[in-house]
Design a protein around this motif. Structure first.
Motif, PDB file in Angstrom:
ATOM      1  N   GLN A  72      50.886 -19.755 -16.163  1.00 15.33           N
ATOM      2  CA  GLN A  72      51.895 -20.183 -17.120  1.00 15.33           C
ATOM      3  C   GLN A  72      51.699 -19.527 -18.459  1.00 15.33           C
ATOM      4  O   GLN A  72      50.573 -19.215 -18.854  1.00 15.33           O
ATOM      5  CB  GLN A  72      51.825 -21.697 -17.302  1.00 15.33           C
ATOM      6  CG  GLN A  72      52.609 -22.432 -16.229  1.00 15.33           C
ATOM      7  CD  GLN A  72      52.877 -23.855 -16.634  1.00 15.33           C
ATOM      8  OE1 GLN A  72      52.133 -24.442 -17.395  1.00 15.33           O
ATOM      9  NE2 GLN A  72      53.938 -24.419 -16.103  1.00 15.33           N
ATOM     10  N   VAL A  73      52.801 -19.332 -19.171  1.00 17.93           N
ATOM     11  CA  VAL A  73      52.698 -18.789 -20.516  1.00 17.93           C
ATOM     12  C   VAL A  73      53.770 -19.438 -21.380  1.00 17.93           C
ATOM     13  O   VAL A  73      54.904 -19.628 -20.952  1.00 17.93           O
ATOM     14  CB  VAL A  73      52.794 -17.242 -20.499  1.00 17.93           C
ATOM     15  CG1 VAL A  73      54.054 -16.780 -19.797  1.00 17.93           C
ATOM     16  CG2 VAL A  73      52.721 -16.669 -21.896  1.00 17.93           C
ATOM     17  N   LYS A  74      53.387 -19.794 -22.589  1.00 19.71           N
ATOM     18  CA  LYS A  74      54.312 -20.496 -23.481  1.00 19.71           C
ATOM     19  C   LYS A  74      54.761 -19.519 -24.547  1.00 19.71           C
ATOM     20  O   LYS A  74      54.191 -19.442 -25.632  1.00 19.71           O
ATOM     21  CB  LYS A  74      53.570 -21.678 -24.112  1.00 19.71           C
ATOM     22  CG  LYS A  74      54.441 -22.672 -24.853  1.00 19.71           C
ATOM     23  CD  LYS A  74      53.533 -23.730 -25.460  1.00 19.71           C
ATOM     24  CE  LYS A  74      54.257 -24.659 -26.392  1.00 19.71           C
ATOM     25  NZ  LYS A  74      55.118 -25.623 -25.720  1.00 19.71           N
ATOM     26  N   CYS A  75      55.770 -18.736 -24.189  1.00 20.71           N
ATOM     27  CA  CYS A  75      56.220 -17.686 -25.108  1.00 20.71           C
ATOM     28  C   CYS A  75      57.652 -17.332 -24.772  1.00 20.71           C
ATOM     29  O   CYS A  75      58.058 -17.350 -23.612  1.00 20.71           O
ATOM     30  CB  CYS A  75      55.322 -16.447 -24.958  1.00 20.71           C
ATOM     31  SG  CYS A  75      55.737 -15.102 -26.062  1.00 20.71           S
ATOM     32  N   HIS A  76      58.466 -16.995 -25.803  1.00 19.53           N
ATOM     33  CA  HIS A  76      59.841 -16.578 -25.547  1.00 19.53           C
ATOM     34  C   HIS A  76      59.879 -15.227 -24.858  1.00 19.53           C
ATOM     35  O   HIS A  76      60.708 -14.974 -24.004  1.00 19.53           O
ATOM     36  CB  HIS A  76      60.618 -16.490 -26.868  1.00 19.53           C
ATOM     37  CG  HIS A  76      60.959 -17.821 -27.440  1.00 19.53           C
ATOM     38  ND1 HIS A  76      61.649 -18.776 -26.734  1.00 19.53           N
ATOM     39  CD2 HIS A  76      60.676 -18.377 -28.642  1.00 19.53           C
ATOM     40  CE1 HIS A  76      61.801 -19.845 -27.477  1.00 19.53           C
ATOM     41  NE2 HIS A  76      61.211 -19.640 -28.642  1.00 19.53           N
TER      42      HIS A  76
END
Lengths: 322, 344, 311
Positions: free
Chosen positions: A307-311
């Protein structure tokens, strides 16, 4: 069923969110590394799991379960019993984690007594056995030592012995080697991993040392300002980071700089209580930030495994996706 | 040897056989013990170069730093600064030269006076050592703040309002106020987070270039040392066990202790990971050091000779291509170390 | 971003464009102090009372309804105004020779505070000097000073004070002197302990490296960092000075009649305690409340100044 499962765990101190909606799982026999700089909330989140957050801190979670048992719904007494026997924790500073007024033996036996019980002789035998397990030479004579007579490495070994005394199924190690020298650090880490394999424990290794996590962890979680910004298999995250923060952290390590060039330092520091930015928390420091990043907080992207929390997560070349 | 042939003008600091022995009372009836915190350290430091001192806690690297800045007077040895022996000079001459060797500490929270504003912290060196008028002092402080990446409006703030990295910048700025030639940096980035550590290391390297500073960089972190150092000295229990250029030490380490240190340091990339040489036991007590080679109790290559005879620091006779790479080890001398065997 | 750092980042892309990152919102030490102090209600109440007492003491000749030594022949032992036989011009009643108790209390505050301030200042100054010297130089000087202090501590303080007054002769000033001598050991020990712990801090070492002289190190570098516990001790010392002064006055070794002083007011009125309770109650209450106020404020100061108790 996962050994430990968190869903949207938050820890707030007044208005300040030290841990902001984090979710992760630890499987049996797995080493999970949690990395981040100071102020990223990595220690606070582990204290929350252990139920060690005191007033005025407040813990909320959609789910916080150990081996299918809901830790939040559990009565206080039962939870205390669980933490310490099934979930154990090791802290950063071994010199202050032991009570200086009592001998090592007394403290180990005390820990055994509260969780297991047994005759005095049995307990002592078990204590010697534990000290042998953690590689302390001449364990019988060590039982009568006071903490100040032990070196840092020895104290940490004693702390590990106390932690594994009740055969925990999950061990949370909060910066277990930060206060130790490199050669001792190597010894302690080897010991932890060996014990983890032998006992098939889940191990949560919290540290700021990326290389250490890269060497021993199966999966890794990168935290920034109370949020998980990236998670995934350790080898993958470190070879092809998808979040700009992970990329920047790796780039700022001296070993990443080839030759005598300047290091690629991420400007600024982790935002604190008073300067939390709008939108993505990294946006003021991120080289790729756009106006969109500065306004809106990104959602988690990718599969559960990665998972990655980035636009605009980075691609395999380390550039943001269009 | 190449080291002594260097033109004198480039040589800033020269230490010869520096020793710091402490006498420790052990109680009424026991004899006084002697702790050899630093026992015979020699090195040359050239202008604009960085000498790194590496070792674990208790190896004497911080004591060495305190001797170089004359916080402690060595019990023996010579310390030459631009050709003058600092230890035999008169008090007043000493105070004057002392300004040129400054120190930066590990803990940025302890090294700044919490009751003073940044401005007066930075100006204190000038107040004590110069007659500059107030306005000039302020101008100099502000220009130094800008050099280390602080803003002029930080002048009136107190240390507790700054983050660890910023405080270390302030400490560096203060160290530079007297235009020193040598900065002794005692674990300057150990207390900082990685991204901030990178900022401070960059700053130190920029300043080195701008002012032609020489650094004595004391650290336990080998990856930082590999990045910043020109020469490296590895210490164990007060003695130098291996000394050479950065390349020599990291590409071709010889001493078993250096090998163990390198292999214990975690590595990010799997290719760089070395065979883990596990060290048994811990640092022996300096009150009661082992006979012979201090490292023999933890060294797998030790034999009877290591237990009785103290090895001296010398060139590796089996590897003559290596100029100036000094090792204090009988096993290296006798070519007994065979790492290929270890793998098998 | 400043021009300087702009130039730097142009030269090498990675120098930090400083992100505004002051940890908490910058607060001046004074404002921070008040933030912590004001959260302690008892301390604020103590402070308020002390301010009131100070005001009364300073403006005693305006505030007090009567002169403290005016003896009114037809008003011996008048009860407080709200009781039968009371008179509203003597609100708290009169004593055995017809002096207004309220006025005497107000003038007494003047004396108590003055003596307290004198005693505390004397012992604070001397204590800081001796403690700093002992802690800074260590060795023989330290041993001599600390053993002297130990000897002083070995004697009961009131007894020591009585002995000092007996030698010097009973007067207000000598009482203050005696009280300051008695409380001296506390200040010496406190200063020495704080000095020793500050001496090992890195900022002191770095001042030594730039060549600061011993005097500069002691008074400019170290002393400001030792002040917090000393301020607390001084506040508490104020209350014990008032108490000691009252005790000396009670024994007849402090203020001499007819000087209005709380302790001697108590002592002189003791014989009338059966038929006129107010002559002893009000001075006693005054001593109690004042001492309490100083102790409360001292507690609050300790909480506000001790960094360990801060979040």
């Amino acid at each position: 069923m996962s050994l430990l499962q968190l869903d949207n765990l938050s820890v707030t101190f007044g208005k300040f969110r030290a841990v902001d909606n984090i979710s992760y799982k630890v499987e049996e026999g797995e080493v999970l590394g949690i990395v981040g700089e100071s102020g990223s909330g990595k220690s606070v989140s582990s204290l929350a799991i252990m139920g060690l957050i005191d007033f005025p801190g407040k813990v909320t979670a959609d789910q916080l379960s150990f081996d299918g048992k809901d830790l939040q719904a559990m009565p206080e007494k039962q939870r205390r019993k669980l933490t310490g026997s099934d979930i154990a924790m090791i802290f950063q500073d071994p010199m202050t984690s032991l009570n200086p007024c009592f001998t090592v033996g007394y403290q180990i036996i005390e820990a055994l007594k509260t969780h297991q019980g047994g005759s005095k002789k049995e307990l002592k035998k078990r204590a010697v056995e534990l000290l042998t397990q953690v590689g302390i030479p001449a364990p019988e004579s060590r039982l009568d030592n006071y903490p100040h007579q032990l070196s840092g490495g020895m104290s940490q070994r004693v702390m590990i012995a106390m932690a594994i005394a009740c055969n925990p199924r999950l061990l949370v190690a909060d910066e277990p080697t930060t206060a130790l020298d490199v050669t001792i650090q190597a010894q302690i880490i080897d010991l932890l991993i060996e014990l983890q394999r032998k006992k098939k424990m889940g191990l949560v290794l919290i540290t700021h040392d990326l290389a250490l996590v890269a060497e021993v962890a199966h999966r890794v979680i990168v935290m920034y300002a109370g949020q998980i910004v990236e998670s995934g298999p350790a080898a993958e995250v470190f070879s092809t980071p998808r979040h700009p923060y992970t990329q920047a952290l790796l780039a700022s390590l001296p070993e990443s700089a080839s030759g005598k060039a300047r290091l690629d330092a991420l400007p600024g520091v982790v935002p604190g209580q008073y300067d939390r930015p709008q939108g993505c928390l990294l946006s003021p420091r991120c080289p790729y930030a756009t106006d969109h990043c500065r306004k809106e907080e990104p959602e988690n992207q990718g599969s559960l495994n990665r998972q990655v929390k980035c636009h605009t997560p980075l691609d395999t070349q380390g550039r943001p996706a269009a | 040897m190449s080291k002594t042939n260097v033109a004198d003008s480039a040589l800033i600091l020269k230490a010869e056989g520096l020793k710091q022995h402490y006498h420790v009372k052990q109680g009424m009836f026991k004899p006084e013990a002697v702790v050899k915190a630093v026992d015979g350290v020699s090195f040359n430091l050239e202008k604009g170069k960085t000498l790194a001192v590496v070792g674990e806690s208790g190896c004497g690297k911080s004591t060495l730093g305190r001797m170089l800045t004359m916080i402690e007077t060595p019990t023996d040895g010579q310390l030459g600064y631009l050709g003058q022996n600092l230890l035999t000079l008169s008090k007043s001459a000493q105070t004057k030269l002392r300004q040129k060797i400054q120190i930066i500490f590990q803990n940025p929270y302890g090294s700044l006076n919490p009751r003073k504003k940044i401005g007066s912290i930075l100006e204190e060196p000038l107040v004590i050592n110069t007659d500059l008028p107030k306005a000039d002092r302020k101008a100099k402080a502000i220009s130094m703040m800008e050099k280390v990446g602080l803003k002029a409006e930080h002048y009136d703030r107190y240390p507790h309002m700054f983050s660890g990295g910023q405080r270390q910048r302030i400490a560096i700025a203060r160290g530079l106020m007297l235009d020193p030639h040598v900065i002794v940096a005692d674990e300057p980035v150990s207390a900082l987070d990685v991204s901030v550590q990178a900022q401070v290391l960059n700053l130190m390297m920029d300043l080195q270039e701008e002012f032609g500073l020489s650094y004595v960089f004391i650290s336990h972190d080998l990856s930082v040392v590999e990045h910043i150092a020109d020469d490296v000295m590895v210490m164990y229990l007060g003695k130098v066990v291996e000394q050479g250029t950065c390349e020599q030490l990291f590409d071709n380490p010889k001493h078993p202790y250096t090998l163990a240190l390198l292999s214990s340091t975690p590595q990010l990339s799997p290719e760089k990971r070395r065979l883990r040489i596990k060290l048994e036991g811990e640092l022996p007590s300096p009150l009661n050091p082992p006979s012979g080679c201090a490292f023999h109790g933890r060294c797998r290559f030790a034999n009877e000779r290591c237990k009785s005879e103290t090895p001296v620091l010398k060139l590796d006779s089996y590897d003559e291509s290596e100029q100036g790479h000094l090792i204090a080890c009988h096993a290296v001398e006798e070519d007994r170390i065979n790492l290929a065997e270890e793998v098998a | 971003m400043t021009i300087q750092s702009e130039a730097q980042s142009a030269q090498s892309n990675s120098e930090t464009p400083m992100v505004e990152n002051m940890a908490p919102a910058p607060r001046t030490p004074l404002r921070e102090f008040w933030h912590y102090f004001s959260s302690n209600k008892g301390a604020v109440a103590g402070l308020a009372f002390i301010i009131l007492i100070c005001f009364l003491a300073v403006f005693a000749n305006v505030v007090a309804p009567h002169s403290p030594s005016d003896q009114v022949r037809d008003a011996f032992l008048l009860p407080p105004a709200w009781l039968d036989g009371g008179n509203w011009s003597y609100i708290l009643g009169t004593d055995d020779v017809g002096r207004d108790i309220l006025s005497r209390l107000i003038y007494g505050a003047r004396l108590s505070l003055a003596v307290g301030a004198l005693a505390v200042t004397l012992s604070l100054v001397l204590g800081i000097l001796l403690g700093l010297v002992a802690g800074y130089f260590k060795g023989v000087i330290d041993i001599v000073i600390m053993r002297l202090v130990d000897i002083m501590l070995a004697m009961p303080s009131l007894l020591l004070a009585i002995a000092v007054v007996a030698i010097l002769g009973p007067s207000i000033f000598n009482a203050a002197l005696a009280i300051s001598i008695v409380s001296l050991p506390n200040y010496v020990r406190l200063t020495r302990a704080a000095t020793l712990s500050e001496m090992s801090r890195d900022y002191v070492t770095s001042s030594r490296v730039i060549g600061a002289s011993p005097l500069r190190l002691m008074f400019i570098c170290i002393l400001p960092n030792c002040l917090a516990p000393l301020i607390v001790q001084a506040t508490m010392g104020f209350s014990s000075a008032i108490l000691d002064l009252a005790a000396l006055g009670f024994l007849g070794l402090g203020a001499q009649p007819p000087t209005p002083e709380w302790g001697s007011m108590l002592a002189n009125a003791l014989q009338f305690v059966q038929r006129a309770w107010w002559v002893v109650t009000f001075p006693g209450l005054m001593i109690l409340i004042t001492v309490l106020a100083f102790n409360l404020m001292g507690d609050g100061l300790r909480d506000a100044l001790d960094p360990k108790l801060k979040q």
